[in-house]
Design a protein around this motif. Structure first.
Motif, PDB file in Angstrom:
ATOM      1  N   ILE A   1       0.591  -0.921   0.364  1.00 56.15           N
ATOM      2  CA  ILE A   1      -0.331   0.315   0.018  1.00 56.15           C
ATOM      3  C   ILE A   1       0.891   1.041   0.295  1.00 56.15           C
ATOM      4  O   ILE A   1       0.683   2.098  -0.793  1.00 56.15           O
ATOM      5  CB  ILE A   1      -1.429  -0.075   1.448  1.00 56.15           C
ATOM      6  N   GLN A   2       2.278   1.398   0.700  1.00 58.26           N
ATOM      7  CA  GLN A   2       2.942   2.813   0.592  1.00 58.26           C
ATOM      8  C   GLN A   2       3.587   2.854  -0.833  1.00 58.26           C
ATOM      9  O   GLN A   2       3.727   3.464  -1.094  1.00 58.26           O
ATOM     10  CB  GLN A   2       4.117   2.369   1.492  1.00 58.26           C
ATOM     11  N   GLU A   3       3.204   1.589  -1.497  1.00 58.28           N
ATOM     12  CA  GLU A   3       3.902   1.922  -3.220  1.00 58.28           C
ATOM     13  C   GLU A   3       3.115   2.236  -3.705  1.00 58.28           C
ATOM     14  O   GLU A   3       3.542   3.320  -4.482  1.00 58.28           O
ATOM     15  CB  GLU A   3       4.632   0.436  -3.385  1.00 58.28           C
ATOM     16  N   LEU A   4       2.277   1.577  -3.397  1.00 54.89           N
ATOM     17  CA  LEU A   4       1.162   2.443  -4.123  1.00 54.89           C
ATOM     18  C   LEU A   4       0.817   3.878  -4.414  1.00 54.89           C
ATOM     19  O   LEU A   4       0.413   4.468  -5.094  1.00 54.89           O
ATOM     20  CB  LEU A   4      -0.142   1.108  -3.967  1.00 54.89           C
ATOM     21  N   ASN A   5       0.640   3.878  -3.134  1.00 59.54           N
ATOM     22  CA  ASN A   5       0.513   5.657  -2.590  1.00 59.54           C
ATOM     23  C   ASN A   5       1.364   6.685  -2.833  1.00 59.54           C
ATOM     24  O   ASN A   5       1.101   7.433  -3.171  1.00 59.54           O
ATOM     25  CB  ASN A   5       0.018   5.496  -1.269  1.00 59.54           C
ATOM     26  N   SER A   6       2.448   5.812  -2.768  1.00 55.12           N
ATOM     27  CA  SER A   6       3.543   6.747  -3.376  1.00 55.12           C
ATOM     28  C   SER A   6       3.584   7.251  -5.187  1.00 55.12           C
ATOM     29  O   SER A   6       3.708   8.357  -5.617  1.00 55.12           O
ATOM     30  CB  SER A   6       5.054   6.133  -3.163  1.00 55.12           C
ATOM     31  N   ILE A   7       2.729   6.310  -5.594  1.00 60.15           N
ATOM     32  CA  ILE A   7       2.839   5.934  -7.339  1.00 60.15           C
ATOM     33  C   ILE A   7       1.645   7.123  -7.488  1.00 60.15           C
ATOM     34  O   ILE A   7       1.757   8.258  -8.315  1.00 60.15           O
ATOM     35  CB  ILE A   7       2.417   5.068  -7.742  1.00 60.15           C
ATOM     36  N   ARG A   8       0.988   6.956  -6.728  1.00 61.48           N
ATOM     37  CA  ARG A   8      -0.340   7.915  -6.970  1.00 61.48           C
ATOM     38  C   ARG A   8      -0.468   9.419  -6.510  1.00 61.48           C
ATOM     39  O   ARG A   8      -1.072  10.344  -7.391  1.00 61.48           O
ATOM     40  CB  ARG A   8      -1.885   7.146  -5.410  1.00 61.48           C
ATOM     41  N   LYS A   9       0.821   9.691  -5.414  1.00 61.01           N
ATOM     42  CA  LYS A   9       0.684  10.695  -5.463  1.00 61.01           C
ATOM     43  C   LYS A   9       1.458  11.441  -6.016  1.00 61.01           C
ATOM     44  O   LYS A   9       0.553  12.556  -6.672  1.00 61.01           O
ATOM     45  CB  LYS A   9       1.335  11.425  -3.569  1.00 61.01           C
ATOM     46  N   ARG A  10       2.341  10.735  -6.853  1.00 63.64           N
ATOM     47  CA  ARG A  10       3.206  11.740  -7.749  1.00 63.64           C
ATOM     48  C   ARG A  10       2.396  11.808  -9.134  1.00 63.64           C
ATOM     49  O   ARG A  10       2.474  12.864 -10.123  1.00 63.64           O
ATOM     50  CB  ARG A  10       4.288  11.058  -8.238  1.00 63.64           C
ATOM     51  N   LEU A  11       1.079  11.295  -9.398  1.00 65.24           N
ATOM     52  CA  LEU A  11      -0.051  11.626 -10.656  1.00 65.24           C
ATOM     53  C   LEU A  11      -1.404  12.211 -10.386  1.00 65.24           C
ATOM     54  O   LEU A  11      -2.178  11.992 -10.804  1.00 65.24           O
ATOM     55  CB  LEU A  11      -0.110  10.359 -10.659  1.00 65.24           C
ATOM     56  N   SER A  12      -1.221  12.769  -9.068  1.00 65.97           N
ATOM     57  CA  SER A  12      -2.248  13.385  -8.329  1.00 65.97           C
ATOM     58  C   SER A  12      -1.857  14.461  -8.620  1.00 65.97           C
ATOM     59  O   SER A  12      -1.436  15.432  -7.972  1.00 65.97           O
ATOM     60  CB  SER A  12      -2.882  12.649  -7.823  1.00 65.97           C
ATOM     61  N   LEU A  13      -3.647  15.483  -9.103  1.00 69.29           N
ATOM     62  CA  LEU A  13      -3.478  16.754  -8.547  1.00 69.29           C
ATOM     63  C   LEU A  13      -3.543  16.964  -6.844  1.00 69.29           C
ATOM     64  O   LEU A  13      -3.517  18.704  -5.830  1.00 69.29           O
ATOM     65  CB  LEU A  13      -4.797  17.373  -9.995  1.00 69.29           C
TER      66      LEU A  13
END
Length: 525
Positions: free
Chosen positions: A217-229
Protein backbone atom coordinates in the motif's frame (compact mmCIF):
# COMPACT_ATOMS: atom_id res chain seq x y z
CA UNK A 1 -31.75 -58.86 23.16
CA UNK A 2 -29.08 -61.03 21.62
CA UNK A 3 -26.49 -59.52 19.30
CA UNK A 4 -24.17 -61.52 17.09
CA UNK A 5 -20.78 -60.03 16.19
CA UNK A 6 -18.42 -61.59 13.67
CA UNK A 7 -14.70 -60.96 14.03
CA UNK A 8 -11.94 -62.26 11.79
CA UNK A 9 -10.42 -65.48 13.08
CA UNK A 10 -13.34 -66.21 15.39
CA UNK A 11 -16.60 -68.00 15.04
CA UNK A 12 -19.86 -66.22 15.68
CA UNK A 13 -19.71 -64.87 19.18
CA UNK A 14 -22.58 -64.20 21.44
CA UNK A 15 -20.91 -62.44 24.26
CA UNK A 16 -22.35 -59.72 26.44
CA UNK A 17 -18.89 -58.44 27.49
CA UNK A 18 -17.81 -57.88 23.89
CA UNK A 19 -21.04 -56.02 23.19
CA UNK A 20 -20.46 -53.82 26.24
CA UNK A 21 -16.92 -52.98 25.13
CA UNK A 22 -18.01 -52.18 21.56
CA UNK A 23 -20.87 -49.94 22.64
CA UNK A 24 -18.66 -48.18 25.23
CA UNK A 25 -16.04 -47.35 22.60
CA UNK A 26 -18.73 -46.22 20.17
CA UNK A 27 -20.49 -43.92 22.63
CA UNK A 28 -17.23 -42.48 23.93
CA UNK A 29 -16.23 -41.64 20.38
CA UNK A 30 -19.68 -40.16 19.77
CA UNK A 31 -19.51 -38.09 22.94
CA UNK A 32 -16.01 -36.87 22.12
CA UNK A 33 -17.09 -35.84 18.61
CA UNK A 34 -20.16 -34.09 20.01
CA UNK A 35 -18.03 -32.29 22.62
CA UNK A 36 -15.52 -31.24 19.98
CA UNK A 37 -18.28 -29.87 17.72
CA UNK A 38 -19.82 -28.01 20.65
CA UNK A 39 -16.46 -26.55 21.66
CA UNK A 40 -15.71 -25.48 18.10
CA UNK A 41 -19.10 -23.79 17.73
CA UNK A 42 -18.61 -21.92 21.02
CA UNK A 43 -15.08 -20.87 20.08
CA UNK A 44 -16.20 -19.69 16.63
CA UNK A 45 -18.82 -17.55 18.34
CA UNK A 46 -16.18 -16.21 20.74
CA UNK A 47 -13.79 -15.38 17.89
CA UNK A 48 -16.49 -13.47 15.99
CA UNK A 49 -17.54 -11.56 19.12
CA UNK A 50 -13.94 -10.62 19.90
CA UNK A 51 -13.50 -9.38 16.34
CA UNK A 52 -16.73 -7.36 16.51
CA UNK A 53 -15.68 -5.71 19.78
CA UNK A 54 -12.45 -4.69 18.09
CA UNK A 55 -14.44 -3.11 15.27
CA UNK A 56 -16.85 -1.35 17.64
CA UNK A 57 -13.94 0.47 19.29
CA UNK A 58 -13.05 2.24 16.03
CA UNK A 59 -16.51 3.12 14.77
CA UNK A 60 -16.59 6.74 13.54
CA UNK A 61 -19.09 8.10 16.08
CA UNK A 62 -17.03 6.77 18.95
CA UNK A 63 -13.78 8.17 17.59
CA UNK A 64 -15.22 11.61 16.76
CA UNK A 65 -16.90 11.99 20.16
CA UNK A 66 -13.58 11.11 21.80
CA UNK A 67 -11.71 13.95 20.14
CA UNK A 68 -14.12 16.71 19.10
CA UNK A 69 -16.18 19.04 21.34
CA UNK A 70 -18.09 22.27 20.75
CA UNK A 71 -18.17 24.75 23.64
CA UNK A 72 -20.87 27.30 24.45
CA UNK A 73 -18.57 30.16 23.48
CA UNK A 74 -18.23 28.80 19.93
CA UNK A 75 -14.89 27.10 20.32
CA UNK A 76 -14.39 23.85 18.47
CA UNK A 77 -12.00 21.69 20.51
CA UNK A 78 -10.16 19.07 18.46
CA UNK A 79 -7.60 17.19 20.49
CA UNK A 80 -5.48 19.76 22.29
CA UNK A 81 -6.29 22.68 19.94
CA UNK A 82 -9.27 25.01 19.61
CA UNK A 83 -10.75 26.83 16.62
CA UNK A 84 -13.23 29.72 16.42
CA UNK A 85 -16.44 28.77 14.68
CA UNK A 86 -19.31 30.97 13.59
CA UNK A 87 -21.17 29.43 10.67
CA UNK A 88 -17.87 29.23 8.83
CA UNK A 89 -17.09 25.49 8.79
CA UNK A 90 -16.85 23.46 5.59
CA UNK A 91 -16.29 19.73 5.32
CA UNK A 92 -14.94 17.32 2.72
CA UNK A 93 -14.15 13.66 3.10
CA UNK A 94 -13.22 10.53 1.23
CA UNK A 95 -12.93 6.92 2.32
CA UNK A 96 -14.83 3.91 3.61
CA UNK A 97 -15.40 5.40 7.07
CA UNK A 98 -16.10 9.06 6.35
CA UNK A 99 -19.88 8.74 6.12
CA UNK A 100 -20.20 8.00 9.83
CA UNK A 101 -17.49 10.54 10.65
CA UNK A 102 -19.34 13.23 8.71
CA UNK A 103 -22.64 12.48 10.46
CA UNK A 104 -20.99 12.68 13.88
CA UNK A 105 -19.46 16.07 13.05
CA UNK A 106 -22.72 17.28 11.53
CA UNK A 107 -24.53 16.42 14.79
CA UNK A 108 -21.93 18.28 16.86
CA UNK A 109 -21.56 21.41 14.73
CA UNK A 110 -25.20 22.02 13.87
CA UNK A 111 -25.72 25.38 12.11
CA UNK A 112 -22.00 26.18 12.19
CA UNK A 113 -21.55 23.73 9.32
CA UNK A 114 -22.12 25.57 6.05
CA UNK A 115 -21.52 22.90 3.42
CA UNK A 116 -19.92 19.52 2.91
CA UNK A 117 -19.12 16.93 0.25
CA UNK A 118 -18.02 13.37 0.94
CA UNK A 119 -16.94 10.66 -1.52
CA UNK A 120 -17.77 7.13 -0.34
CA UNK A 121 -17.81 3.60 -1.83
CA UNK A 122 -20.65 2.84 -4.19
CA UNK A 123 -23.62 1.15 -2.56
CA UNK A 124 -22.87 2.38 0.95
CA UNK A 125 -26.19 4.23 1.34
CA UNK A 126 -28.29 1.15 0.59
CA UNK A 127 -26.06 -1.02 2.76
CA UNK A 128 -26.41 1.28 5.75
CA UNK A 129 -30.13 1.68 5.26
CA UNK A 130 -30.65 -2.07 4.90
CA UNK A 131 -28.64 -2.66 8.09
CA UNK A 132 -30.57 0.01 10.00
CA UNK A 133 -27.47 2.18 10.34
CA UNK A 134 -29.02 5.46 9.16
CA UNK A 135 -27.01 7.36 11.77
CA UNK A 136 -23.90 6.38 9.82
CA UNK A 137 -25.16 8.55 6.96
CA UNK A 138 -25.42 12.36 6.70
CA UNK A 139 -28.78 13.83 7.69
CA UNK A 140 -31.43 13.75 4.95
CA UNK A 141 -31.71 17.20 3.37
CA UNK A 142 -28.78 18.34 5.48
CA UNK A 143 -25.67 20.33 4.65
CA UNK A 144 -23.54 17.39 3.50
CA UNK A 145 -23.76 15.97 0.00
CA UNK A 146 -22.83 12.29 -0.26
CA UNK A 147 -21.43 10.99 -3.56
CA UNK A 148 -20.78 7.32 -4.30
CA UNK A 149 -18.14 5.83 -6.57
CA UNK A 150 -15.04 3.64 -6.90
CA UNK A 151 -16.73 0.27 -7.38
CA UNK A 152 -14.52 -2.57 -6.12
CA UNK A 153 -12.16 0.11 -4.78
CA UNK A 154 -11.16 1.15 -8.30
CA UNK A 155 -11.22 4.87 -9.26
CA UNK A 156 -13.99 5.53 -11.77
CA UNK A 157 -15.86 8.41 -13.43
CA UNK A 158 -18.19 8.83 -10.44
CA UNK A 159 -15.28 9.15 -8.02
CA UNK A 160 -13.55 11.54 -10.44
CA UNK A 161 -16.67 13.75 -10.52
CA UNK A 162 -16.78 13.75 -6.71
CA UNK A 163 -13.12 14.76 -6.61
CA UNK A 164 -13.83 17.56 -9.09
CA UNK A 165 -16.64 18.88 -6.88
CA UNK A 166 -14.43 18.68 -3.78
CA UNK A 167 -11.67 20.62 -5.56
CA UNK A 168 -14.19 23.29 -6.55
CA UNK A 169 -15.46 23.68 -2.97
CA UNK A 170 -12.00 23.78 -1.41
CA UNK A 171 -10.60 26.22 -3.96
CA UNK A 172 -13.35 28.75 -3.18
CA UNK A 173 -12.63 29.16 0.54
CA UNK A 174 -10.66 31.96 2.25
CA UNK A 175 -8.82 32.70 5.49
CA UNK A 176 -12.03 33.32 7.48
CA UNK A 177 -13.20 29.74 6.91
CA UNK A 178 -12.37 26.46 8.61
CA UNK A 179 -12.07 23.34 6.46
CA UNK A 180 -12.43 19.93 8.10
CA UNK A 181 -11.07 17.10 5.96
CA UNK A 182 -12.11 13.53 6.80
CA UNK A 183 -9.73 10.81 5.60
CA UNK A 184 -9.93 7.04 5.90
CA UNK A 185 -8.92 3.89 4.05
CA UNK A 186 -10.15 3.73 0.48
CA UNK A 187 -9.70 7.47 0.15
CA UNK A 188 -7.16 7.13 -2.63
CA UNK A 189 -9.63 5.45 -4.98
CA UNK A 190 -12.39 7.90 -4.02
CA UNK A 191 -10.38 11.06 -4.79
CA UNK A 192 -8.93 10.53 -8.27
CA UNK A 193 -7.72 13.66 -9.99
CA UNK A 194 -4.92 12.66 -12.38
CA UNK A 195 -2.45 15.26 -13.54
CA UNK A 196 -2.71 15.95 -17.27
CA UNK A 197 -1.84 14.42 -19.66
CA UNK A 198 -2.45 11.24 -17.59
CA UNK A 199 -5.99 9.90 -18.00
CA UNK A 200 -8.06 8.19 -15.32
CA UNK A 201 -8.01 4.96 -17.32
CA UNK A 202 -4.21 5.01 -17.56
CA UNK A 203 -3.91 5.54 -13.82
CA UNK A 204 -6.39 2.71 -13.14
CA UNK A 205 -4.45 0.31 -15.33
CA UNK A 206 -1.15 1.12 -13.65
CA UNK A 207 -2.54 0.61 -10.13
CA UNK A 208 -4.06 -2.74 -11.19
CA UNK A 209 -0.71 -3.85 -12.60
CA UNK A 210 1.11 -2.93 -9.40
CA UNK A 211 -1.53 -4.62 -7.21
CA UNK A 212 -1.34 -7.87 -9.19
CA UNK A 213 2.41 -7.95 -8.65
CA UNK A 214 2.06 -7.62 -4.87
CA UNK A 215 2.98 -3.95 -4.46
CA UNK A 216 2.50 -2.69 -0.92
CA UNK A 217 0.00 0.00 0.00
CA UNK A 218 2.95 2.31 0.65
CA UNK A 219 4.24 1.77 -2.87
CA UNK A 220 0.81 2.21 -4.44
CA UNK A 221 0.25 5.47 -2.62
CA UNK A 222 3.68 6.82 -3.54
CA UNK A 223 2.74 6.37 -7.20
CA UNK A 224 -0.72 7.86 -6.67
CA UNK A 225 0.71 10.99 -5.06
CA UNK A 226 2.97 11.78 -8.00
CA UNK A 227 0.16 11.32 -10.53
CA UNK A 228 -2.47 13.41 -8.73
CA UNK A 229 -3.55 17.04 -8.47
CA UNK A 230 -4.90 16.59 -4.92
CA UNK A 231 -2.77 13.85 -3.31
CA UNK A 232 0.61 14.34 -1.73
CA UNK A 233 -0.49 17.63 -0.16
CA UNK A 234 -2.30 18.87 -3.25
CA UNK A 235 -5.66 19.42 -1.53
CA UNK A 236 -4.05 21.49 1.23
CA UNK A 237 -2.36 23.67 -1.37
CA UNK A 238 -5.68 24.28 -3.10
CA UNK A 239 -7.26 25.28 0.23
CA UNK A 240 -4.56 27.82 1.22
CA UNK A 241 -4.90 30.18 3.11
CA UNK A 242 -7.93 28.48 4.70
CA UNK A 243 -7.27 26.76 8.04
CA UNK A 244 -7.38 23.00 7.42
CA UNK A 245 -7.94 20.32 10.07
CA UNK A 246 -7.65 16.74 8.83
CA UNK A 247 -9.12 13.93 10.94
CA UNK A 248 -7.40 10.74 9.86
CA UNK A 249 -8.39 7.12 10.45
CA UNK A 250 -5.34 5.00 9.67
CA UNK A 251 -5.52 1.92 7.47
CA UNK A 252 -1.77 1.54 6.98
CA UNK A 253 0.78 -0.29 9.12
CA UNK A 254 2.69 2.16 11.28
CA UNK A 255 0.15 4.99 10.77
CA UNK A 256 2.23 7.07 8.32
CA UNK A 257 0.00 10.09 7.74
CA UNK A 258 2.06 10.94 4.67
CA UNK A 259 0.67 7.79 3.00
CA UNK A 260 -2.90 7.32 4.28
CA UNK A 261 -5.31 7.92 1.37
CA UNK A 262 -2.21 9.19 -0.45
CA UNK A 263 -1.87 12.14 1.96
CA UNK A 264 -3.94 14.96 0.39
CA UNK A 265 -3.15 17.29 3.32
CA UNK A 266 0.44 16.27 4.08
CA UNK A 267 3.48 17.65 2.32
CA UNK A 268 5.02 15.13 -0.07
CA UNK A 269 8.59 14.42 0.98
CA UNK A 270 9.12 11.38 -1.24
CA UNK A 271 12.32 11.48 -3.30
CA UNK A 272 11.50 12.62 -6.85
CA UNK A 273 12.69 9.33 -8.33
CA UNK A 274 10.89 7.00 -5.89
CA UNK A 275 7.98 6.28 -8.24
CA UNK A 276 10.33 5.33 -11.05
CA UNK A 277 12.25 2.97 -8.75
CA UNK A 278 9.00 1.28 -7.70
CA UNK A 279 8.02 0.72 -11.32
CA UNK A 280 11.48 -0.63 -12.07
CA UNK A 281 11.23 -2.99 -9.08
CA UNK A 282 8.09 -4.58 -10.55
CA UNK A 283 9.38 -4.57 -14.14
CA UNK A 284 6.80 -2.03 -15.30
CA UNK A 285 8.98 0.90 -16.28
CA UNK A 286 9.03 -0.08 -19.96
CA UNK A 287 5.32 -0.95 -20.00
CA UNK A 288 3.66 2.27 -18.86
CA UNK A 289 2.11 4.92 -21.15
CA UNK A 290 4.29 7.83 -22.21
CA UNK A 291 1.95 10.26 -20.45
CA UNK A 292 2.56 8.55 -17.08
CA UNK A 293 6.29 8.46 -17.66
CA UNK A 294 6.28 12.16 -18.57
CA UNK A 295 4.61 13.15 -15.27
CA UNK A 296 6.76 10.86 -13.12
CA UNK A 297 9.97 12.15 -14.68
CA UNK A 298 9.19 15.74 -13.83
CA UNK A 299 11.50 17.20 -11.21
CA UNK A 300 9.99 18.43 -7.97
CA UNK A 301 8.65 21.87 -8.84
CA UNK A 302 9.74 23.42 -5.54
CA UNK A 303 6.21 24.45 -4.59
CA UNK A 304 6.35 22.53 -1.31
CA UNK A 305 9.27 24.66 -0.16
CA UNK A 306 7.21 27.82 -0.80
CA UNK A 307 4.29 26.54 1.28
CA UNK A 308 5.21 25.38 4.79
CA UNK A 309 1.79 23.84 5.53
CA UNK A 310 1.42 25.87 8.74
CA UNK A 311 -2.25 26.26 7.83
CA UNK A 312 -2.77 22.49 8.24
CA UNK A 313 -3.31 20.38 11.38
CA UNK A 314 -3.31 16.63 10.77
CA UNK A 315 -4.88 14.63 13.60
CA UNK A 316 -4.80 10.82 13.84
CA UNK A 317 -8.07 9.76 15.50
CA UNK A 318 -7.95 5.96 15.25
CA UNK A 319 -5.85 3.00 14.19
CA UNK A 320 -5.39 -0.76 14.34
CA UNK A 321 -3.84 -0.60 17.81
CA UNK A 322 -7.08 0.72 19.31
CA UNK A 323 -8.98 -2.13 17.70
CA UNK A 324 -6.54 -4.76 18.95
CA UNK A 325 -6.62 -3.42 22.50
CA UNK A 326 -10.42 -3.54 22.51
CA UNK A 327 -10.33 -7.10 21.15
CA UNK A 328 -7.97 -8.05 23.98
CA UNK A 329 -10.38 -6.67 26.56
CA UNK A 330 -13.24 -8.60 24.95
CA UNK A 331 -11.17 -11.79 25.13
CA UNK A 332 -10.66 -11.29 28.87
CA UNK A 333 -14.41 -10.91 29.37
CA UNK A 334 -14.93 -14.24 27.58
CA UNK A 335 -12.42 -16.03 29.79
CA UNK A 336 -9.35 -16.00 27.56
CA UNK A 337 -5.88 -14.79 28.40
CA UNK A 338 -4.96 -12.34 25.60
CA UNK A 339 -1.54 -12.12 23.94
CA UNK A 340 -0.89 -9.30 21.48
CA UNK A 341 1.38 -10.82 18.88
CA UNK A 342 2.07 -8.04 16.38
CA UNK A 343 0.26 -4.80 15.51
CA UNK A 344 2.21 -4.33 12.28
CA UNK A 345 1.78 -7.67 10.54
CA UNK A 346 2.64 -7.62 6.84
CA UNK A 347 3.75 -10.09 4.19
CA UNK A 348 2.07 -12.57 1.87
CA UNK A 349 -1.34 -13.59 3.21
CA UNK A 350 -1.00 -17.34 2.68
CA UNK A 351 2.44 -17.43 4.31
CA UNK A 352 1.19 -15.50 7.34
CA UNK A 353 -1.89 -17.72 7.66
CA UNK A 354 0.20 -20.89 7.63
CA UNK A 355 2.64 -19.41 10.17
CA UNK A 356 -0.12 -18.37 12.58
CA UNK A 357 -1.66 -21.84 12.36
CA UNK A 358 1.73 -23.39 13.13
CA UNK A 359 2.13 -21.07 16.10
CA UNK A 360 -1.22 -22.32 17.36
CA UNK A 361 -0.11 -25.93 16.89
CA UNK A 362 3.18 -25.44 18.72
CA UNK A 363 1.49 -23.51 21.51
CA UNK A 364 -1.01 -26.36 21.90
CA UNK A 365 1.56 -29.11 22.37
CA UNK A 366 2.71 -29.83 18.82
CA UNK A 367 6.36 -30.69 18.24
CA UNK A 368 8.61 -28.11 16.61
CA UNK A 369 12.25 -27.62 15.63
CA UNK A 370 14.64 -24.69 15.47
CA UNK A 371 13.90 -24.43 11.76
CA UNK A 372 10.21 -24.09 12.59
CA UNK A 373 10.98 -21.23 14.96
CA UNK A 374 13.15 -19.54 12.34
CA UNK A 375 10.30 -19.73 9.83
CA UNK A 376 7.86 -18.16 12.29
CA UNK A 377 10.40 -15.47 13.13
CA UNK A 378 10.81 -14.59 9.46
CA UNK A 379 7.11 -14.57 8.54
CA UNK A 380 5.62 -13.11 11.71
CA UNK A 381 8.37 -10.50 12.14
CA UNK A 382 9.19 -11.59 15.69
CA UNK A 383 12.32 -12.72 17.46
CA UNK A 384 12.87 -16.39 18.29
CA UNK A 385 12.85 -15.43 21.96
CA UNK A 386 9.45 -13.78 21.66
CA UNK A 387 7.99 -16.79 19.83
CA UNK A 388 9.30 -19.25 22.42
CA UNK A 389 8.03 -16.96 25.18
CA UNK A 390 4.54 -17.08 23.67
CA UNK A 391 4.62 -20.86 23.24
CA UNK A 392 5.73 -21.42 26.82
CA UNK A 393 3.15 -18.98 28.18
CA UNK A 394 0.42 -20.84 26.30
CA UNK A 395 1.60 -24.19 27.64
CA UNK A 396 1.59 -22.97 31.24
CA UNK A 397 -1.71 -21.06 31.07
CA UNK A 398 -4.68 -23.15 32.15
CA UNK A 399 -7.34 -20.82 30.73
CA UNK A 400 -8.09 -20.33 27.06
CA UNK A 401 -5.59 -18.30 25.06
CA UNK A 402 -6.41 -15.52 22.58
CA UNK A 403 -3.49 -14.50 20.36
CA UNK A 404 -4.28 -11.26 18.52
CA UNK A 405 -2.48 -9.62 15.63
CA UNK A 406 -3.29 -6.88 13.17
CA UNK A 407 -1.95 -5.27 10.04
CA UNK A 408 -2.33 -5.72 6.32
CA UNK A 409 -0.99 -8.50 4.11
CA UNK A 410 -0.97 -8.89 0.34
CA UNK A 411 -2.15 -11.58 -2.07
CA UNK A 412 0.05 -12.73 -4.92
CA UNK A 413 -2.37 -13.38 -7.77
CA UNK A 414 -1.84 -16.67 -9.59
CA UNK A 415 -5.40 -17.71 -10.44
CA UNK A 416 -8.68 -16.09 -11.38
CA UNK A 417 -10.82 -16.97 -8.37
CA UNK A 418 -12.62 -14.72 -5.87
CA UNK A 419 -11.53 -13.79 -2.39
CA UNK A 420 -9.41 -11.40 -0.40
CA UNK A 421 -6.32 -11.44 1.77
CA UNK A 422 -8.23 -12.47 4.91
CA UNK A 423 -10.05 -15.39 3.31
CA UNK A 424 -6.83 -16.53 1.66
CA UNK A 425 -5.02 -16.29 5.00
CA UNK A 426 -7.70 -18.40 6.67
CA UNK A 427 -7.58 -20.97 3.86
CA UNK A 428 -3.80 -21.29 4.19
CA UNK A 429 -4.23 -21.74 7.95
CA UNK A 430 -6.83 -24.44 7.28
CA UNK A 431 -4.39 -26.30 5.04
CA UNK A 432 -1.88 -26.36 7.89
CA UNK A 433 -4.45 -27.38 10.51
CA UNK A 434 -6.05 -30.05 8.31
CA UNK A 435 -2.68 -31.84 8.10
CA UNK A 436 -3.25 -32.64 11.78
CA UNK A 437 -6.16 -34.99 11.13
CA UNK A 438 -5.93 -38.38 12.90
CA UNK A 439 -5.35 -40.02 9.53
CA UNK A 440 -2.12 -38.07 9.15
CA UNK A 441 1.16 -39.95 9.49
CA UNK A 442 2.20 -37.37 12.08
CA UNK A 443 1.14 -37.73 15.70
CA UNK A 444 1.12 -33.97 16.21
CA UNK A 445 -2.67 -33.93 16.02
CA UNK A 446 -2.76 -35.11 19.64
CA UNK A 447 -2.86 -31.57 20.99
CA UNK A 448 -4.18 -30.45 24.36
CA UNK A 449 -6.20 -27.54 22.93
CA UNK A 450 -8.71 -26.87 20.21
CA UNK A 451 -7.57 -24.25 17.68
CA UNK A 452 -9.73 -21.63 15.99
CA UNK A 453 -8.29 -19.06 13.58
CA UNK A 454 -10.14 -16.00 12.29
CA UNK A 455 -8.90 -13.29 9.96
CA UNK A 456 -11.16 -10.44 8.85
CA UNK A 457 -11.09 -6.85 7.65
CA UNK A 458 -12.40 -4.21 10.00
CA UNK A 459 -14.21 -2.55 7.09
CA UNK A 460 -16.37 -5.67 6.68
CA UNK A 461 -15.25 -6.23 3.10
CA UNK A 462 -12.52 -8.61 1.93
CA UNK A 463 -11.58 -8.26 -1.70
CA UNK A 464 -14.57 -8.03 -4.05
CA UNK A 465 -16.80 -10.21 -1.85
CA UNK A 466 -19.48 -9.60 0.75
CA UNK A 467 -17.42 -11.41 3.39
CA UNK A 468 -15.08 -9.68 5.86
CA UNK A 469 -12.94 -12.79 6.19
CA UNK A 470 -13.13 -16.43 7.22
CA UNK A 471 -12.50 -18.98 9.98
CA UNK A 472 -10.32 -22.10 10.03
CA UNK A 473 -10.28 -24.99 12.49
CA UNK A 474 -9.38 -28.65 12.76
CA UNK A 475 -12.08 -31.11 11.77
CA UNK A 476 -13.81 -28.82 9.27
CA UNK A 477 -16.24 -31.11 7.48
CA UNK A 478 -16.00 -32.14 3.82
CA UNK A 479 -12.42 -30.92 3.51
CA UNK A 480 -9.38 -32.65 2.10
CA UNK A 481 -5.97 -31.18 1.45
CA UNK A 482 -6.12 -31.69 -2.32
CA UNK A 483 -9.30 -29.65 -2.43
CA UNK A 484 -7.82 -26.88 -0.27
CA UNK A 485 -4.65 -26.66 -2.36
CA UNK A 486 -6.68 -26.41 -5.58
CA UNK A 487 -8.73 -23.48 -4.33
CA UNK A 488 -5.71 -21.79 -2.76
CA UNK A 489 -3.66 -21.95 -5.94
CA UNK A 490 -6.54 -20.39 -7.87
CA UNK A 491 -6.88 -17.56 -5.31
CA UNK A 492 -10.46 -18.78 -4.89
CA UNK A 493 -10.82 -18.75 -1.11
CA UNK A 494 -14.30 -17.22 -1.21
CA UNK A 495 -15.80 -19.98 -3.35
CA UNK A 496 -14.09 -22.61 -1.22
CA UNK A 497 -15.76 -21.29 1.91
CA UNK A 498 -19.08 -20.94 0.07
CA UNK A 499 -18.88 -24.62 -0.90
CA UNK A 500 -18.56 -26.06 2.63
CA UNK A 501 -20.71 -25.91 5.76
CA UNK A 502 -23.28 -23.80 3.90
CA UNK A 503 -20.82 -20.90 4.00
CA UNK A 504 -21.07 -20.73 7.81
CA UNK A 505 -17.31 -20.32 8.17
CA UNK A 506 -17.29 -17.02 6.29
CA UNK A 507 -17.28 -13.93 8.51
CA UNK A 508 -20.04 -11.67 7.21
CA UNK A 509 -20.68 -8.40 9.02
CA UNK A 510 -21.77 -6.10 6.24
CA UNK A 511 -20.07 -2.75 5.71
CA UNK A 512 -18.98 -1.64 9.18
CA UNK A 513 -18.45 2.02 8.39
CA UNK A 514 -14.86 2.00 9.59
CA UNK A 515 -11.48 0.79 8.33
CA UNK A 516 -8.31 0.15 10.34
CA UNK A 517 -6.89 -2.77 8.36
CA UNK A 518 -7.34 -6.38 9.51
CA UNK A 519 -7.52 -8.39 12.71
CA UNK A 520 -6.39 -11.98 13.28
CA UNK A 521 -7.83 -13.89 16.24
CA UNK A 522 -6.19 -17.21 17.21
CA UNK A 523 -8.08 -19.01 20.00
CA UNK A 524 -6.66 -21.97 21.88
CA UNK A 525 -8.78 -23.77 24.45
Amino acid sequence: MRVCIYTKGLSYVNNRNIWRKVTTVFFRKYQNNLRMKTDILAMKTDAINIFKRGVDAVLPQQLISNILKLTEDRKLIIGDKSYDVNENVYLVGFGKAVSGMARAIEDILGHHLVKGIISVPIGIVKLMEDMGKNKMLPRPNGKIRLLEGAKDNIPDESAWQAATDIVSLVSGLDSRDLLIVLISGGGSALLPSPLPPVTLEEKQTLIKQLTSKGATIQELNSIRKRLSLVKGGGLAKLAYPTKVVSLILSDIVGDPIDLIASAPTVINKDPPDLSLKILQKYDLLEKIPSSVLKVLKKDVDGEESKLDFDHVDNVLIGNNRLSIEAAGNAAINLGYSPIILNIELTGVARNVGAALAKLGIFASGGDYTKDDLSELQRVLLLSNERIEEIIQKCKTTKSGICIISGGETVVLLKGNGRGGRNQEMALAALLTLSSLSPSSSSSSYLLDREIIFLSAGTDGIDGSTEAAGAIAYRGMSNVDNTMVVSYLENNDSYNFYRSINNGDDLVITGHTGTNVMDLQILLLR
